[in-house]
Motif scaffolding. Structure first.
Motif, mmCIF file in Angstrom:
data_model
loop_
_atom_site.group_PDB
_atom_site.id
_atom_site.type_symbol
_atom_site.label_atom_id
_atom_site.label_comp_id
_atom_site.label_asym_id
_atom_site.label_seq_id
_atom_site.Cartn_x
_atom_site.Cartn_y
_atom_site.Cartn_z
ATOM 1 N N ASP A 198 0.839 -1.199 0.000
ATOM 2 C CA ASP A 198 0.000 0.000 0.000
ATOM 3 C C ASP A 198 0.876 1.251 0.000
ATOM 4 O O ASP A 198 1.748 1.397 0.866
ATOM 5 C CB ASP A 198 -0.901 -0.015 1.244
ATOM 6 N N PRO A 199 0.671 2.178 -0.913
ATOM 7 C CA PRO A 199 1.507 3.386 -0.950
ATOM 8 C C PRO A 199 1.254 4.342 0.198
ATOM 9 O O PRO A 199 2.025 5.288 0.383
ATOM 10 C CB PRO A 199 1.132 4.029 -2.296
ATOM 11 N N LYS A 200 0.184 4.116 0.976
ATOM 12 C CA LYS A 200 -0.128 5.029 2.073
ATOM 13 C C LYS A 200 0.236 4.443 3.438
ATOM 14 O O LYS A 200 -0.352 4.817 4.461
ATOM 15 C CB LYS A 200 -1.594 5.426 2.031
ATOM 16 N N LEU A 201 1.189 3.563 3.462
ATOM 17 C CA LEU A 201 1.685 3.057 4.743
ATOM 18 C C LEU A 201 2.150 4.206 5.622
ATOM 19 O O LEU A 201 2.739 5.178 5.121
ATOM 20 C CB LEU A 201 2.853 2.097 4.514
ATOM 21 N N PRO A 202 1.921 4.140 6.940
ATOM 22 C CA PRO A 202 2.385 5.214 7.826
ATOM 23 C C PRO A 202 3.904 5.231 7.928
ATOM 24 O O PRO A 202 4.586 4.263 7.574
ATOM 25 C CB PRO A 202 1.737 4.869 9.164
ATOM 26 N N ARG A 203 4.431 6.333 8.439
ATOM 27 C CA ARG A 203 5.877 6.457 8.610
ATOM 28 C C ARG A 203 6.363 5.668 9.819
ATOM 29 O O ARG A 203 7.457 5.115 9.803
ATOM 30 C CB ARG A 203 6.262 7.934 8.774
ATOM 31 N N SER A 204 5.577 5.643 10.881
ATOM 32 C CA SER A 204 5.995 4.936 12.095
ATOM 33 C C SER A 204 4.775 4.437 12.844
ATOM 34 O O SER A 204 3.649 4.913 12.627
ATOM 35 C CB SER A 204 6.832 5.848 13.000
ATOM 36 N N MET A 205 4.998 3.480 13.735
ATOM 37 C CA MET A 205 3.949 3.001 14.642
ATOM 38 C C MET A 205 4.543 2.886 16.041
ATOM 39 O O MET A 205 5.566 2.219 16.239
ATOM 40 C CB MET A 205 3.364 1.669 14.159
ATOM 41 N N THR A 206 3.911 3.574 16.965
ATOM 42 C CA THR A 206 4.315 3.532 18.372
ATOM 43 C C THR A 206 3.269 2.747 19.136
ATOM 44 O O THR A 206 2.083 3.098 19.098
ATOM 45 C CB THR A 206 4.449 4.953 18.949
ATOM 46 N N MET A 207 3.681 1.693 19.828
ATOM 47 C CA MET A 207 2.753 0.807 20.520
ATOM 48 C C MET A 207 3.026 0.855 22.012
ATOM 49 O O MET A 207 4.145 0.599 22.452
ATOM 50 C CB MET A 207 2.878 -0.619 19.986
ATOM 51 N N MET A 208 1.987 1.179 22.770
ATOM 52 C CA MET A 208 2.153 1.431 24.198
ATOM 53 C C MET A 208 1.304 0.463 25.026
ATOM 54 O O MET A 208 0.071 0.463 24.927
ATOM 55 C CB MET A 208 1.756 2.885 24.507
ATOM 56 N N GLN A 402 10.721 11.143 24.124
ATOM 57 C CA GLN A 402 11.274 10.090 23.275
ATOM 58 C C GLN A 402 10.340 9.756 22.106
ATOM 59 O O GLN A 402 10.795 9.461 21.000
ATOM 60 C CB GLN A 402 11.555 8.837 24.108
ATOM 61 N N VAL A 403 9.022 9.816 22.362
ATOM 62 C CA VAL A 403 8.059 9.600 21.278
ATOM 63 C C VAL A 403 8.196 10.710 20.242
ATOM 64 O O VAL A 403 8.233 10.451 19.028
ATOM 65 C CB VAL A 403 6.618 9.559 21.837
ATOM 66 N N ARG A 404 8.278 11.951 20.715
ATOM 67 C CA ARG A 404 8.432 13.099 19.802
ATOM 68 C C ARG A 404 9.687 12.961 18.951
ATOM 69 O O ARG A 404 9.630 13.131 17.719
ATOM 70 C CB ARG A 404 8.506 14.383 20.632
ATOM 71 N N ASP A 405 10.799 12.614 19.569
ATOM 72 C CA ASP A 405 12.056 12.500 18.833
ATOM 73 C C ASP A 405 12.015 11.334 17.848
ATOM 74 O O ASP A 405 12.570 11.420 16.746
ATOM 75 C CB ASP A 405 13.227 12.329 19.806
ATOM 76 N N PHE A 406 11.366 10.243 18.236
ATOM 77 C CA PHE A 406 11.246 9.076 17.357
ATOM 78 C C PHE A 406 10.435 9.438 16.114
ATOM 79 O O PHE A 406 10.800 9.069 14.983
ATOM 80 C CB PHE A 406 10.603 7.921 18.107
ATOM 81 N N ILE A 407 9.332 10.137 16.324
ATOM 82 C CA ILE A 407 8.490 10.550 15.182
ATOM 83 C C ILE A 407 9.268 11.449 14.235
ATOM 84 O O ILE A 407 9.264 11.250 13.010
ATOM 85 C CB ILE A 407 7.218 11.259 15.701
ATOM 86 N N ARG A 408 9.971 12.416 14.778
ATOM 87 C CA ARG A 408 10.730 13.349 13.929
ATOM 88 C C ARG A 408 11.885 12.657 13.214
ATOM 89 O O ARG A 408 12.223 13.001 12.073
ATOM 90 C CB ARG A 408 11.212 14.542 14.744
ATOM 91 N N ALA A 409 12.468 11.677 13.855
ATOM 92 C CA ALA A 409 13.572 10.949 13.227
ATOM 93 C C ALA A 409 13.096 10.121 12.037
ATOM 94 O O ALA A 409 13.894 9.767 11.160
ATOM 95 C CB ALA A 409 14.255 10.046 14.251
ATOM 96 N N ASN A 410 11.778 9.849 12.007
ATOM 97 C CA ASN A 410 11.241 9.015 10.939
ATOM 98 C C ASN A 410 10.286 9.772 10.018
ATOM 99 O O ASN A 410 9.484 9.155 9.316
ATOM 100 C CB ASN A 410 10.536 7.795 11.538
ATOM 101 N N GLN A 411 10.385 11.106 10.032
ATOM 102 C CA GLN A 411 9.650 11.905 9.057
ATOM 103 C C GLN A 411 10.252 11.700 7.663
ATOM 104 O O GLN A 411 11.461 11.525 7.520
ATOM 105 C CB GLN A 411 9.732 13.395 9.406
ATOM 106 N N ARG A 412 9.393 11.730 6.670
ATOM 107 C CA ARG A 412 9.904 11.668 5.296
ATOM 108 C C ARG A 412 10.618 12.978 4.998
ATOM 109 O O ARG A 412 10.093 14.060 5.268
ATOM 110 C CB ARG A 412 8.753 11.457 4.306
ATOM 111 N N PRO A 413 11.824 12.939 4.461
ATOM 112 C CA PRO A 413 12.538 14.174 4.133
ATOM 113 C C PRO A 413 11.693 15.079 3.241
ATOM 114 O O PRO A 413 11.166 14.629 2.224
ATOM 115 C CB PRO A 413 13.786 13.677 3.367
ATOM 116 N N GLY A 414 11.525 16.302 3.678
ATOM 117 C CA GLY A 414 10.763 17.266 2.908
ATOM 118 C C GLY A 414 9.263 17.230 3.185
ATOM 119 O O GLY A 414 8.510 17.986 2.578
ATOM 120 N N ALA A 415 8.833 16.336 4.112
ATOM 121 C CA ALA A 415 7.402 16.260 4.408
ATOM 122 C C ALA A 415 6.950 17.530 5.098
ATOM 123 O O ALA A 415 7.648 18.058 5.951
ATOM 124 C CB ALA A 415 7.117 15.048 5.292
#
Length: 415
Positions: A198-208, A402-415
């Protein structure tokens, strides 16, 4: 019959609760002469406690009408992005001024709230903490007793379909956060999307704090699901909605049963909390009094679960362990977490979690073998219980950064 008896009790207690509240005010209002009689504070506190015990607790509001972005107060508008029979997808849209226009590119986050008895407002602190630096959406599950029979049944497979639809709406640059119960259907949804490329897969998944594999360090909650057979649950905890609600005759697992189970896990803690509330009322400690009210207004507000979804969860997640065993099939399609290759994975557990035991969420890493190790992360929050991983001081100060930093580390470049 049990649901009808519960309704009868509720209708009996409601007038008693209203009377107790009025009597409490008679003994506490400065305009009432009874407030100046001996023992007036104790009487007022006793009647107030009786009112709180007997009242009905409706779904609370999020009450998140503003946030603070880059040092500025910003209005927030709660909007319905998708309205489904069993769930509303809410968007907390920030009204950013021109000088903060670049903040519109803040990461888009889909928080999948649990459908396990409490309303999604239980994650209010999660949303509030994330809003200054993220564009936040959350699943707001509908009380099954409010859904007419004409809407049809709702299975665990339907839950997965909802998640895929929401990700499609927000993707491909969305980051998915699942809290507790939804970690399982979210992992299934993203696995199916990955299998389909699927081309719309998310960038990351955080499971708590979720039950990915409940065979690891089983808790009291897990034990109940395995010591009783499937037929016991179907015959003993499923009831039909009474005629007073739109969902009349819908089969549900009632919220009041789930609430009784929550209380039964820590009865002494709740008893002591109510006793402390009574003493705080006598002392006039308004800050602690208000804190107690806020907590129990949320904790005591519960919703009914669709019977099909509840029984599916018991069978698939807790008894058959189909996800970790690799035997789960959704709409004739196998669930293969190993097919996920581009979605980053972050698992979070509480050291003192008595609902999802240690290692149950971390098990996701053993299933998602296609994700590069550089895109995988795990955190065990020391001193945190189940609720502490998504609400409260530990969430805000230790986990969220840590969640915030993880999300930003996995942003698509230029998103």
């Amino acid at each position: 019959m049990l649901y009808h008896l519960h309704e009868l009790q509720r209708r009996f207690l409601n007038p008693l609760s209203v009377w107790a509240q009025a009597t409490s005010e008679l003994f506490s209002s400065p305009y009432s002469p009874l407030a100046y009689t001996p023992f007036s504070r104790r009487l007022a506190a006793g009647y107030e406690l009786l009112h709180r015990i007997g009242k009905s607790y409706e779904k609370p509001a999020f009450n998140l009408d503003h946030t603070r972005v880059a040092g500025l107060d910003v209005p927030v508008h709660e909007e319905v992005a998708i309205d489904k029979p069993f769930c509303k997808l809410l968007h907390f849209r920030r009204e950013l001024p021109a000088r903060l226009a670049t903040r519109a590119a803040d990461p888009k986050v889909l928080i999948v709230a649990p459908l396990s008895g409490h309303h999604s407002t239980l994650l209010r602190d999660t949303v509030r903490t994330m809003m200054p630096e993220h564009d936040v959406y959350i699943t707001d599950w509908v009380d099954a007793r409010m859904v007419p029979l004409s809407a049809g049944p709702f299975h665990l497979d339907d839950y997965i379909d909802y998640v895929i639809e929401f990700v499609h709406l927000l993707g491909p640059d969305v980051h998915v956060i699942s809290v507790c119960q939804p970690t399982v259907p979210v992992l299934a949804a993203i696995s199916l999307m990955a299998s389909d490329k699927d081309p719309k897969l998310p960038r990351s998944m955080t499971m708590m704090g979720g039950p990915i594999d409940t065979r690891r360090n089983p808790t009291q909650v897990n034990a109940l699901a395995t010591t009783k057979n499937f037929e016991w649950f179907e015959n003993n905890v499923i009831f039909k909605v009474p005629s007073a609600y739109p969902g009349y005759l819908r089969r549900v697992y009632p919220g009041f049963l789930q609430h009784a189970g929550f209380v039964a896990m820590n009865p002494d803690r709740h008893l002591n909390s109510h006793w402390d509330y009574y003493l705080d009322l006598i002392k006039g400690d308004l800050e602690d009094v208000e804190g107690h009210r806020r907590f129990y207004d949320e904790y005591n507000a519960v919703l009914d679960l669709p019977a099909e979804y509840y029984l599916d969860t018991i069978k698939i997640v807790f008894q058959d362990h189909r996800l970790p065993n690799g035997t789960w099939v959704v709409h004739d399609r196998p669930v293969r977490p190993a097919d996920i290759k581009t979605v980053a994975l972050f698992t979070i557990e509480g050291e003192l979690d008595d609902i999802s035991g240690s290692g149950q969420t971390q098990a996701a890493h053993d299933l998602c073998t296609g994700i590069p190790k550089a895109k995988q992360k795990h955190l065990t929050a020391l001193g945190a219980g189940h609720y502490g991983i998504f609400s409260g001081r530990r969430w805000r100060e230790q986990i969220y950064p840590q969640v915030r930093d993880f999300i930003r580390a996995n942003q698509r470049p230029g998103a």
